[in-house]
Motif scaffolding. Structure first.
Motif, PDB file in Angstrom:
ATOM      1  N   TRP A 169       0.855  -1.128   0.033  1.00 37.47           N
ATOM      2  CA  TRP A 169       0.101  -0.047  -0.034  1.00 37.47           C
ATOM      3  C   TRP A 169       0.872   1.312  -0.215  1.00 37.47           C
ATOM      4  O   TRP A 169       0.650   2.239  -0.762  1.00 37.47           O
ATOM      5  CB  TRP A 169      -0.879  -0.175   1.344  1.00 37.47           C
ATOM      6  N   THR A 172       2.524   1.459  -3.592  1.00 40.20           N
ATOM      7  CA  THR A 172       1.821   1.738  -4.758  1.00 40.20           C
ATOM      8  C   THR A 172       0.371   2.641  -4.694  1.00 40.20           C
ATOM      9  O   THR A 172      -0.233   3.059  -5.573  1.00 40.20           O
ATOM     10  CB  THR A 172       1.177   0.222  -5.432  1.00 40.20           C
ATOM     11  N   GLY A 173       0.362   2.618  -3.299  1.00 40.85           N
ATOM     12  CA  GLY A 173      -0.903   3.646  -3.234  1.00 40.85           C
ATOM     13  C   GLY A 173      -2.386   3.065  -3.156  1.00 40.85           C
ATOM     14  O   GLY A 173      -3.455   3.584  -3.202  1.00 40.85           O
ATOM     15  N   HIS A 174      -2.390   1.477  -3.355  1.00 41.42           N
ATOM     16  CA  HIS A 174      -3.370   0.603  -3.436  1.00 41.42           C
ATOM     17  C   HIS A 174      -3.322  -0.271  -2.545  1.00 41.42           C
ATOM     18  O   HIS A 174      -2.564  -0.936  -2.083  1.00 41.42           O
ATOM     19  CB  HIS A 174      -3.709   0.041  -4.767  1.00 41.42           C
ATOM     20  N   LEU A 175      -4.647  -0.498  -1.756  1.00 38.31           N
ATOM     21  CA  LEU A 175      -4.938  -1.629  -0.772  1.00 38.31           C
ATOM     22  C   LEU A 175      -6.022  -2.359  -1.366  1.00 38.31           C
ATOM     23  O   LEU A 175      -7.181  -2.085  -1.258  1.00 38.31           O
ATOM     24  CB  LEU A 175      -5.305  -1.070   0.582  1.00 38.31           C
ATOM     25  N   SER A 176      -5.790  -3.648  -1.668  1.00 35.44           N
ATOM     26  CA  SER A 176      -6.680  -4.714  -2.090  1.00 35.44           C
ATOM     27  C   SER A 176      -7.194  -5.701  -1.084  1.00 35.44           C
ATOM     28  O   SER A 176      -6.448  -6.490  -0.620  1.00 35.44           O
ATOM     29  CB  SER A 176      -6.059  -5.451  -3.342  1.00 35.44           C
ATOM     30  N   TYR A 177      -8.233  -5.409  -0.435  1.00 39.55           N
ATOM     31  CA  TYR A 177      -8.730  -6.144   0.636  1.00 39.55           C
ATOM     32  C   TYR A 177      -8.824  -7.472   0.265  1.00 39.55           C
ATOM     33  O   TYR A 177      -8.610  -8.623   1.055  1.00 39.55           O
ATOM     34  CB  TYR A 177      -9.882  -5.805   1.073  1.00 39.55           C
TER      35      TYR A 177
END
Length: 525
Positions: A169, A172-177
């Protein structure tokens, strides 16, 4: 060469700490190890002898074997009985703590959500070894003790998965639950299954070899102690949880140890002694390394210490939040009593695994002020999690049986036992040299032999005065065995009517006599 020097220095420090702890009993042994590690780091010449902290080697060669041995001491039926508690503490509690702490910390400090999650996930794993230190001499509620032990065995995986998600996170700035949940289930379940399968295969191979003429016990024990390292490396290579894998492997071997006690008794006795020795050595080494690492962090990051105190406030808030969340979980979700909830809250002690996770960020490219902040915050969490319960438990928990009193009773019973053995030998009409030699051996059981006595016996061995052959050799062995039998009979009489807990010191002495008798029978010297 530096790795050999580092290992020698750490093990020597452990030996010195154990000797010091024998005489300074008011301070737990592990705290003395911690203190000596700090002192070494503060002395430049000594500090230069020991390598910088390597999180990967630390996890492979110290944490993995320790967790394997902890798992091996745990009955698998206990894991089944506490499975609900394991899921609750290793998954539900970890997620609740992460969510609440995440938004609390970011609302108070100017931290990004990913960085806050990194800090929280690193402080997720609890440490059973550190817990034993802070509660030393105090009796935890039975249910709490079992749950805390299960939590410390299995929640390392939660912290590692959370940390991996947080680092991704952050980068990349993304969090995939969905992906993170899938990764956690795959890593934890896959690690458990892989660990059990490999351990079962190794166990069957070892048992098969033990039942053939090809059996070599010492090769068998080498395979055993290499097992957690092999399993951890294979699991991590397959991107599964090496921590869960080695704990699961240990559970498999628990049943093996219990069912092969008498098939090779001499080997099993050596195995038990070796396991205890290695576990104690690694446990003590953990705290020497922890002391070294903490001291080096403060020495090497002095500029970050003085720039501002955010690291201190962050560490304090993270720890206080952890206490509150753990208490609420234990009291209102797990439905524990007040004392169980309080002790569960305080029992979330952090130690070397937390520090190892922090240092693992180096391989992820973390450096500079961000890395300094992470190290300092986690150091504060570790220190508080050890100091606070050490003090609090003194006031809220009852002391266990007085160890000094138990040791005193054991010494007295051993003295009385030896007097019985010596009285028996003195009543016999035997060779003076044999009688003198046997009485020396019996007195040696209670260290009632002086250096002068030892040197006299040593010279006697060298000039053959006490090297017996023929009838005298048979006579010495038979009299030693008879004397030990008299001692065992005396101990057996003392056990009459005693409860198991009260009689534990007598069983300890009894086992020592049995070992001594086996050495007399073998008589390899």
């Amino acid at each position: 060469m530096n790795i050999y020097l580092s290992t020698t220095a750490i093990f020597l420090t452990v030996a010195i700490a154990n000797l010091v702890a024998k005489y300074i009993k008011v301070i737990p042994k592990t705290y003395i190890n911690l203190l000596l590690g700090i002192i070494i780091a503060c002395v430049p010449m000594m500090n230069s002898m020991i390598m910088q902290f390597d999180s990967e080697s630390f996890m492979v060669f110290i944490i993995a074997p320790l967790l394997f041995l902890d798992g091996q001491k745990t009955r698998s039926i206990m894991v089944r009985q506490k499975f609900k508690d394991i899921l609750g503490t290793a998954i539900l509690l970890a997620l609740i703590s992460a969510v609440i702490s995440l938004f609390t910390v970011t609302s108070v400090f100017s931290l990004t959500l990913p960085l806050a999650l990194i800090l929280i996930s690193i402080s997720t794993p609890t440490d059973a070894t550190a817990l034993d230190t802070v509660r030393e001499g105090r009796k935890l509620p039975g249910r709490t003790e079992a749950v805390l032990k299960m939590e410390s065995l299995f929640n390392d995986a939660s912290g590692i998965i959370l940390l991996q998600a947080a680092v991704l996170w952050y980068k990349t700035g993304h969090l995939s639950y969905t992906k993170n949940i899938y990764d956690f289930l795959l890593s934890a379940v896959g690690g458990a299954v892989l660990g059990m399968i490999i351990a079962f295969i190794i166990m069957i191979i070892r048992q098969k070899i033990m039942r053939t003429r090809w059996n070599v016990n010492y090769s068998n024990i080498v395979i055993y102690f290499l097992t957690p390292i092999i399993i951890y490396l294979i699991s991590e290579k397959l991107e599964l949880s090496g921590i869960i894998a080695v704990v699961s492997a240990g559970l498999i071997f628990n049943g093996e140890v219990r069912r092969t006690r008498f098939s090779t008794p001499r080997f099993q006795n050596f195995f038990n002694t070796a396991s205890d020795f290695i576990a104690d050595l690694l446990n003590s080494s953990v705290f020497v390394i922890l002391g070294l690492a903490i001291s080096r962090i403060f020495i090497e990051h002095k500029s970050a210490l003085t720039d501002n105190l955010d690291w201190l406030y962050l560490g304090i808030i993270l720890y206080v939040l952890s206490l509150i969340i753990r208490y609420v979980y234990a009291k209102f979700i797990a439905r524990n009593s007040q004392i169980e909830a309080v002790t569960f809250s305080l029992g979330g002690v952090h130690g070397a695994v937390t520090l190892a996770l922090a240092f693992s960020l180096v391989s992820q490219g973390f450096s500079g002020k961000i890395f300094d902040l992470i190290l300092l915050v986690e150091t504060v969490v570790i220190i508080l999690s050890m100091i606070v319960p050490t003090i609090a438990f003194k006031f809220i928990l009852d002391p266990v049986l007085d160890e000094d009193d138990i040791e005193l009773k054991a010494k007295q019973i051993r003295r009385d036992m030896v007097r019985v053995g010596i009285a028996y030998v003195e009543s016999l009409e035997i060779s003076p040299a044999v009688k003198e030699s046997v009485i020396f051996d019996l007195n040696d059981q209670i260290q009632q032999t002086t250096i002068k006595d030892f040197l006299s016996q040593w010279r006697g061995i060298n000039n053959k005065r006490y090297i017996f052959t023929g009838f005298q050799a048979v006579e010495e062995r038979q009299i030693l065995m008879s004397a030990f039998e008299e001692e065992r009979n005396f101990l057996y009489d003392q056990l009459d009517g005693m409860a198991l807990e009260e009689a534990q010191h007598i069983y300890t002495v009894y086992s020592e006599v049995l070992v001594s008798e086996s050495m007399a029978v073998e008589n390899k010297a």
